[in-house]
Design an enzyme around this catalytic site. Structure first.
Site, PDB file in Angstrom:
ATOM      1  N   THR A  94     -18.169 -11.565 -36.371  1.00 17.12           N
ATOM      2  CA  THR A  94     -17.768 -12.478 -35.287  1.00 17.12           C
ATOM      3  C   THR A  94     -18.325 -12.064 -33.923  1.00 17.12           C
ATOM      4  N   GLY A  95     -19.033 -10.933 -33.873  1.00 17.77           N
ATOM      5  CA  GLY A  95     -19.572 -10.453 -32.599  1.00 17.77           C
ATOM      6  C   GLY A  95     -20.919 -11.085 -32.275  1.00 17.77           C
ATOM      7  N   GLN A  96     -21.462 -10.695 -31.115  1.00 14.99           N
ATOM      8  CA  GLN A  96     -22.773 -11.223 -30.690  1.00 14.99           C
ATOM      9  C   GLN A  96     -23.823 -11.025 -31.787  1.00 14.99           C
ATOM     10  N   ASP A  97     -24.028  -9.765 -32.206  1.00 12.40           N
ATOM     11  CA  ASP A  97     -25.092  -9.465 -33.166  1.00 12.40           C
ATOM     12  C   ASP A  97     -24.765 -10.030 -34.551  1.00 12.40           C
TER      13      ASP A  97
ATOM     14  N   ASP B 161     -10.484  -4.772 -41.668  1.00 14.45           N
ATOM     15  CA  ASP B 161     -10.416  -4.056 -40.388  1.00 14.45           C
ATOM     16  C   ASP B 161     -11.015  -2.667 -40.564  1.00 14.45           C
TER      17      ASP B 161
ATOM     18  N   GLN C  60     -15.317  -1.158 -31.521  1.00 14.49           N
ATOM     19  CA  GLN C  60     -14.793  -1.331 -30.156  1.00 14.49           C
ATOM     20  C   GLN C  60     -16.017  -0.975 -29.321  1.00 14.49           C
TER      21      GLN C  60
ATOM     22  N   TYR D 165      -8.353   4.902 -30.508  1.00  8.66           N
ATOM     23  CA  TYR D 165      -8.673   3.710 -31.297  1.00  8.66           C
ATOM     24  C   TYR D 165     -10.194   3.577 -31.472  1.00  8.66           C
TER      25      TYR D 165
ATOM     26  N   THR E 201     -26.502   3.459 -31.005  1.00 13.92           N
ATOM     27  CA  THR E 201     -26.637   2.997 -29.628  1.00 13.92           C
ATOM     28  C   THR E 201     -27.317   4.006 -28.704  1.00 13.92           C
TER      29      THR E 201
ATOM     30  N   GLU F 230     -26.284   4.652 -25.931  1.00 13.29           N
ATOM     31  CA  GLU F 230     -25.211   5.395 -25.248  1.00 13.29           C
ATOM     32  C   GLU F 230     -25.115   6.827 -25.764  1.00 13.29           C
TER      33      GLU F 230
ATOM     34  N   TYR G 183     -16.817   6.258 -26.426  1.00  8.12           N
ATOM     35  CA  TYR G 183     -17.605   5.362 -27.273  1.00  8.12           C
ATOM     36  C   TYR G 183     -18.865   6.073 -27.760  1.00  8.12           C
TER      37      TYR G 183
ATOM     38  N   LYS H 265     -19.810   7.042 -31.629  1.00  6.85           N
ATOM     39  CA  LYS H 265     -21.028   6.534 -32.260  1.00  6.85           C
ATOM     40  C   LYS H 265     -21.924   7.679 -32.732  1.00  6.85           C
TER      41      LYS H 265
ATOM     42  N   HIS I 175     -28.727  -4.978 -25.620  1.00 10.49           N
ATOM     43  CA  HIS I 175     -29.303  -6.294 -25.900  1.00 10.49           C
ATOM     44  C   HIS I 175     -28.245  -7.356 -25.650  1.00 10.49           C
TER      45      HIS I 175
HETATM   46  P1  NAP Z   1     -19.460  -7.172 -30.080  1.00  5.62           P
HETATM   47  O1  NAP Z   1     -19.941  -8.511 -29.643  1.00  5.62           O
HETATM   48  O2  NAP Z   1     -18.430  -6.459 -29.287  1.00  5.62           O
HETATM   49  O3  NAP Z   1     -18.950  -7.322 -31.583  1.00  5.62           O
HETATM   50  C1  NAP Z   1     -18.212  -6.318 -32.203  1.00  5.62           C
HETATM   51  C2  NAP Z   1     -17.678  -6.848 -33.514  1.00  5.62           C
HETATM   52  O4  NAP Z   1     -16.827  -5.839 -34.091  1.00  5.62           O
HETATM   53  C3  NAP Z   1     -16.791  -8.109 -33.376  1.00  5.62           C
HETATM   54  O5  NAP Z   1     -17.010  -8.911 -34.504  1.00  5.62           O
HETATM   55  C4  NAP Z   1     -15.386  -7.532 -33.387  1.00  5.62           C
HETATM   56  O6  NAP Z   1     -14.405  -8.442 -33.787  1.00  5.62           O
HETATM   57  C5  NAP Z   1     -15.575  -6.443 -34.443  1.00  5.62           C
HETATM   58  N1  NAP Z   1     -14.517  -5.432 -34.436  1.00  5.62           N
HETATM   59  C6  NAP Z   1     -14.067  -4.703 -33.388  1.00  5.62           C
HETATM   60  N2  NAP Z   1     -13.085  -3.868 -33.797  1.00  5.62           N
HETATM   61  C7  NAP Z   1     -12.930  -4.088 -35.126  1.00  5.62           C
HETATM   62  C8  NAP Z   1     -12.058  -3.567 -36.114  1.00  5.62           C
HETATM   63  N3  NAP Z   1     -11.144  -2.632 -35.820  1.00  5.62           N
HETATM   64  N4  NAP Z   1     -12.175  -4.021 -37.376  1.00  5.62           N
HETATM   65  C9  NAP Z   1     -13.081  -4.984 -37.687  1.00  5.62           C
HETATM   66  N5  NAP Z   1     -13.915  -5.530 -36.801  1.00  5.62           N
HETATM   67  C10 NAP Z   1     -13.834  -5.090 -35.535  1.00  5.62           C
HETATM   68  O7  NAP Z   1     -20.697  -6.160 -30.224  1.00  5.62           O
HETATM   69  P2  NAP Z   1     -22.263  -6.483 -30.371  1.00  5.62           P
HETATM   70  O8  NAP Z   1     -22.855  -6.517 -29.020  1.00  5.62           O
HETATM   71  O9  NAP Z   1     -22.449  -7.612 -31.313  1.00  5.62           O
HETATM   72  O10 NAP Z   1     -22.764  -5.137 -31.040  1.00  5.62           O
HETATM   73  C11 NAP Z   1     -22.776  -4.970 -32.450  1.00  5.62           C
HETATM   74  C12 NAP Z   1     -22.729  -3.488 -32.786  1.00  5.62           C
HETATM   75  O11 NAP Z   1     -23.844  -2.847 -32.203  1.00  5.62           O
HETATM   76  C13 NAP Z   1     -21.508  -2.759 -32.267  1.00  5.62           C
HETATM   77  O12 NAP Z   1     -21.201  -1.753 -33.198  1.00  5.62           O
HETATM   78  C14 NAP Z   1     -21.985  -2.112 -30.973  1.00  5.62           C
HETATM   79  O13 NAP Z   1     -21.234  -0.954 -30.708  1.00  5.62           O
HETATM   80  C15 NAP Z   1     -23.421  -1.796 -31.336  1.00  5.62           C
HETATM   81  N6  NAP Z   1     -24.389  -1.808 -30.244  1.00  5.62           N
HETATM   82  C16 NAP Z   1     -24.452  -2.845 -29.382  1.00  5.62           C
HETATM   83  C17 NAP Z   1     -25.425  -2.853 -28.399  1.00  5.62           C
HETATM   84  C18 NAP Z   1     -25.563  -4.008 -27.444  1.00  5.62           C
HETATM   85  O14 NAP Z   1     -26.213  -3.831 -26.411  1.00  5.62           O
HETATM   86  N7  NAP Z   1     -25.047  -5.170 -27.746  1.00  5.62           N
HETATM   87  C19 NAP Z   1     -26.347  -1.798 -28.308  1.00  5.62           C
HETATM   88  C20 NAP Z   1     -26.258  -0.757 -29.229  1.00  5.62           C
HETATM   89  C21 NAP Z   1     -25.289  -0.780 -30.207  1.00  5.62           C
HETATM   90  P3  NAP Z   1     -13.746  -9.478 -32.722  1.00  5.62           P
HETATM   91  O15 NAP Z   1     -14.730 -10.616 -32.611  1.00  5.62           O
HETATM   92  O16 NAP Z   1     -12.479  -9.857 -33.383  1.00  5.62           O
HETATM   93  O17 NAP Z   1     -13.584  -8.747 -31.432  1.00  5.62           O
HETATM   94  O1  F7E Z   2     -22.667  -1.849 -18.479  1.00  7.43           O
HETATM   95  C1  F7E Z   2     -22.622  -1.066 -14.911  1.00  7.43           C
HETATM   96  C2  F7E Z   2     -21.923  -0.114 -15.853  1.00  7.43           C
HETATM   97  O2  F7E Z   2     -20.819  -2.727 -19.892  1.00  7.43           O
HETATM   98  C3  F7E Z   2     -23.996  -1.611 -18.089  1.00  7.43           C
HETATM   99  C4  F7E Z   2     -22.554  -2.021 -24.916  1.00  7.43           C
HETATM  100  O3  F7E Z   2     -23.110  -3.082 -25.653  1.00  7.43           O
HETATM  101  O4  F7E Z   2     -24.731  -1.272 -24.232  1.00  7.43           O
HETATM  102  C5  F7E Z   2     -23.473  -1.694 -23.750  1.00  7.43           C
HETATM  103  O5  F7E Z   2     -22.869  -0.687 -22.970  1.00  7.43           O
HETATM  104  C6  F7E Z   2     -24.011  -0.869 -16.771  1.00  7.43           C
HETATM  105  C7  F7E Z   2     -23.100   0.349 -16.691  1.00  7.43           C
HETATM  106  O6  F7E Z   2     -23.037  -2.074 -20.939  1.00  7.43           O
HETATM  107  C8  F7E Z   2     -20.183  -3.560 -13.908  1.00  7.43           C
HETATM  108  O7  F7E Z   2     -21.276   0.927 -15.117  1.00  7.43           O
HETATM  109  C9  F7E Z   2     -21.672  -2.307 -12.937  1.00  7.43           C
HETATM  110  O8  F7E Z   2     -23.763   1.395 -16.027  1.00  7.43           O
HETATM  111  O9  F7E Z   2     -22.916  -4.112 -19.619  1.00  7.43           O
HETATM  112  P1  F7E Z   2     -22.306  -2.776 -19.750  1.00  7.43           P
HETATM  113  P2  F7E Z   2     -23.124  -0.548 -21.412  1.00  7.43           P
HETATM  114  O10 F7E Z   2     -22.036   0.274 -20.846  1.00  7.43           O
HETATM  115  O11 F7E Z   2     -24.523  -0.112 -21.150  1.00  7.43           O
HETATM  116  C10 F7E Z   2     -24.708  -0.106 -25.071  1.00  7.43           C
HETATM  117  C11 F7E Z   2     -26.115   0.168 -25.529  1.00  7.43           C
HETATM  118  C12 F7E Z   2     -23.722  -0.212 -26.160  1.00  7.43           C
HETATM  119  O12 F7E Z   2     -23.899   0.337 -27.229  1.00  7.43           O
HETATM  120  C13 F7E Z   2     -22.398  -0.811 -25.835  1.00  7.43           C
HETATM  121  O13 F7E Z   2     -21.734  -1.248 -27.015  1.00  7.43           O
HETATM  122  O14 F7E Z   2     -23.533  -1.767 -15.758  1.00  7.43           O
HETATM  123  N1  F7E Z   2     -21.728  -2.049 -14.282  1.00  7.43           N
HETATM  124  N2  F7E Z   2     -20.733  -3.225 -12.703  1.00  7.43           N
HETATM  125  C14 F7E Z   2     -20.832  -2.810 -14.900  1.00  7.43           C
HETATM  126  N3  F7E Z   2     -20.523  -2.940 -16.200  1.00  7.43           N
HETATM  127  C15 F7E Z   2     -19.547  -3.832 -16.533  1.00  7.43           C
HETATM  128  N4  F7E Z   2     -19.234  -4.002 -17.839  1.00  7.43           N
HETATM  129  N5  F7E Z   2     -18.888  -4.566 -15.606  1.00  7.43           N
HETATM  130  C16 F7E Z   2     -19.166  -4.473 -14.264  1.00  7.43           C
HETATM  131  O15 F7E Z   2     -18.568  -5.145 -13.428  1.00  7.43           O
END
Ligand code: NAP
Ligand code: F7E
Length: 345
Positions: A12-15, A65, A90, A102, A134, A136, A158, A162, A188
């Site tokens: 259900t998430g973005q990816d 879950d 999360q 969590y 990630t 991160e 986080y 990871k 992304h």
């Molecule tokens: P997202 O939009 O936050 O989606 C996360 C998904 O995980 C959602 O479907 C969410 O469900 C589900 N989820 C959260 N907690 C759960 C639980 N306890 N049990 C089952 N499902 C659970 O994240 P995303 O951006 O698509 O990213 C996908 C994955 O790539 C994540 O693992 C993220 O950490 C990792 N990642 C993301 C990025 C990025 O920039 N987007 C970069 C590197 C890695 P709900 O819809 O109910 O919330």
């Molecule tokens: O923050 C700064 C914040 O929350 C990016 C997740 O997908 O990518 C994501 O994590 C930057 C940070 O993404 C606000 O402090 C400023 O430096 O969009 P973000 P993130 O923390 O990089 C990685 C690769 C993942 O794996 C994660 O799942 O932006 N920032 N002002 C802010 N960030 C937020 N959220 N909100 C602000 O108002």
């Protein structure tokens, strides 16, 4: 030939939503795991489920879950998938400081639970496993740009969770011969990005400011820099990682970096919103032509620790996976802005 079967945790998430579309186009049967919530959380995949041309047999949702080993184990033994994508997490870095336990349970132990289920049900040779790693994990970066050989130094609960998931994936690959692979994906984004991530928050607020629906945008650290790609391109890399002869780990990134402030400026340019920055550091503000404050800093968005800079080197993926991003930052912003205007009009 029998269709391949994929199981996506985090469907259900973005990816999860883009990956489902991609795999269905490739004629997979896609099973997705959604968690129970008090309000509907399937908006990103409802269009697939409701598509009259798409047989419901090709897209099946189950409850489960990441914190519940029984549900994970039951689904894996019942479905016996060819490919498992662990995208569930999360995923909000700032939130992980508020709910670290969590986050560790879902993101670190959740990954272990999937790997254990593969082993317990004897699916080591049947089910390939993709772990959503990630950038991160690089946190306080040890070299620039970051590639698969760069040392990790996570700066958030986080990132630490990871990192456990990353190493347990490698451990199960080496110990039990599971085809288990890590993608180390840099940020992304897309129109489907969660509302509280910075790109979506900026696009959404500035578009609303442009049409008079919002007055101000509050941000945190605008000097931090990220390597932003388009989620549509990154799910292709996930699939390619599982099509390799041998399991391996890959950095996926664009190799270009922008600050949050630069991202704001690019969005303003795209929507033709004139702003002028004044001040320094946390006092820096953006003003409209008639002197109104449009953007300012709010301490609530400052993290206990922040990752100040991330820049990926995806040459291994370019070479071995023949993967490269199709979208640049301007195309990403265009896509996000046009979806935003559609949603508010
Ligand atoms: P997202 O939009 O936050 O989606 C996360 C998904 O995980 C959602 O479907 C969410 O469900 C589900 N989820 C959260 N907690 C759960 C639980 N306890 N049990 C089952 N499902 C659970 O994240 P995303 O951006 O698509 O990213 C996908 C994955 O790539 C994540 O693992 C993220 O950490 C990792 N990642 C993301 C990025 C990025 O920039 N987007 C970069 C590197 C890695 P709900 O819809 O109910 O919330
Ligand atoms: O923050 C700064 C914040 O929350 C990016 C997740 O997908 O990518 C994501 O994590 C930057 C940070 O993404 C606000 O402090 C400023 O430096 O969009 P973000 P993130 O923390 O990089 C990685 C690769 C993942 O794996 C994660 O799942 O932006 N920032 N002002 C802010 N960030 C937020 N959220 N909100 C602000 O108002």
């Amino acid at each position: 030939m029998a269709k391949k079967v994929a199981l996506i945790f985090g469907v259900t998430g973005q990816d999860g939503s883009y990956l489902s579309e991609f795999l269905i186009k490739k004629k997979y049967i896609v099973h997705g795991v959604k968690r129970r919530s008090s309000s509907i959380n399937t908006q990103r995949v409802d269009h697939i489920y409701q598509d009259p041309h798409e047989s419901k047999k090709n897209f099946i949702l189950h409850y489960g879950d990441m914190t519940d080993a029984t549900s994970i184990s039951k689904l894996i033994s019942m479905i016996k998938p060819n490919e498992i994508y662990n995208l569930a997490a999360q995923s909000h870095v700032a939130v992980s400081f508020e709910i670290p336990e969590y986050t560790a349970n879902a993101d670190a132990l959740g990954t272990l639970r999937i790997l254990e289920a593969i082993k317990f049900h004897g699916l080591e040779k049947k089910s390939k496993f993709y772990q959503a790693g990630t950038s991160e994990m690089y946190g306080k970066v040890q070299s620039v740009p970051q590639n698969e050989k760069t040392n990790f130094y996570p700066l958030s609960p986080y990132g630490v969770a990871k990192l456990y998931a990353h190493w347990i994936t490698i451990n199960y690959r080496q110990a039990y011969g599971i085809f288990a692979a890590n993608g180390i994906l840099f940020n992304h984004e897309s129109p489907r990005r969660g509302e509280t991530f910075v790109t979506k928050k900026i696009v959404s607020a500035l578009c609303k400011i442009k049409v008079g629906l919002q007055k101000k945008l509050f941000l945190g650290n605008i000097s931090s820099k990220r390597d932003w790609g388009h989620a549509k391109d990154y799910v292709v890399a996930m699939w390619k990682i599982l099509q390799q002869k041998k399991p391996d780990d890959f950095v996926i990134a664009t190799g270009k970096q922008y600050s949050i402030k630069q991202f704001v400026n690019l969005v303003c340019k795209e929507i033709k919103l004139d702003i002028t920055w004044k001040g320094k550091g946390l006092r820096e503000k953006a003003f409209s032509k008639d002197g109104k404050i449009l953007i300012e800093c709010d301490n609530r968005y400052i993290r206990p620790l922040d990752v100040n800079t991330l820049l990926g080197n995806a040459s291994k993926a370019r070479k071995k996976l023949k993967w490269k991003p199709a979208h640049n930052i301007n195309q990403l912003i265009k896509d996000m802005v046009s979806a935003e205007f559609k949603s508010i009009n």
